[in-house]
Motif scaffolding. Sequence first.
Motif: not given
Length: 346
Positions: A324-325, A327-329, A331
């Motif tokens: 989940t974390a 996902e921020k990195l 694309h």
Amino acid sequence: MHYDSFEEVMTALAKKKRKAHLLLGNGFSMAYDSSIFSYNALFDFVESLKDPLLADVLGAMKTKNFELMMEQLDAFSVLLDVLGGDQTLKAKVQIVHDGLRKSLIDAIKSLHPEHVFKVPDEKSASCAKFVNRFLETGGSIFTSNYDLLLYWVLMRQGIPSACDGFGRELLNPVEVENKTEEADWSVLRWGPNRSRQNVFYVHGSLPLFDTGTNVEKEQYDQEGYLLENISARINADDYPVFVTAGTGEEKLAQIRANPYLADSYDYLSSVDGSIVTFGFAFGDSDLHIVDALNRATHFPSKDVPKLWSIYIGVFSDADKARATALEKLMHAKVNTYDATTALIWG
């Protein structure tokens, strides 16, 4: 989105008629035998020998690249001769050099089954079936592992569509054409089958050796098993191409310094379709892989994504949280699936 099983992932990708690529991490080898395949096992093995001199040298060198360590020790020894240095110190340098070389060989032998036929046939066949599901879609296999398991499986099971880019070249084509000599073939070199390559060792592998002019692949022959042949080359101060532990930047620097690794990394950076991962942690030292996948998402232009989605195998709630974390990195769209349902080794 989370999928309860690996089969659900493959079904979803089949419906989309999308290429499915596979990215393997250390969990692939751990799933075979967690007692002998652990993260960064080779370096940890050497460190565990409790040799105070080796420990001090390893700590001072600030690198876990065995080949680079050996080159630095050789260069230091030469400088001692040129500068008229203490021969007692030179002898210590040689002791460290020989100790590291022996430790690397001991580690490779200790952390592997003796040879390919020690891997149970049912496990090898199961793994080959798993891998082939991706190759059948037109996808590729990427692995960050440098152990021999995948190489052994592909060799033993003889998957016809699997190609690692290595092949033999005819060394005397004119003489063969003129029928004055029998065909003389080269050792296995990377390049002859590069256009068909769909198996990539992105961090190198123990059977791969860089001669300076070619990247060669060691294999079985009448002289000995693969591990024996690898050990013989190391004894001759020829070291395998593999990227050991370090930061993502350090790993990328090692990758860029080798033509085979650089090409494999660039191919990962341009994949078309979706990627399924198994046993790949996406830790802090894997940011270079994240960067490669993000490049693939926007290849060849920012308007036309090529890597559409990533399916990350998770074993625990902690793995889900990490994904989940991530996902921020990333694309591309990130999904997860229950990795325990993949049953790679049967």
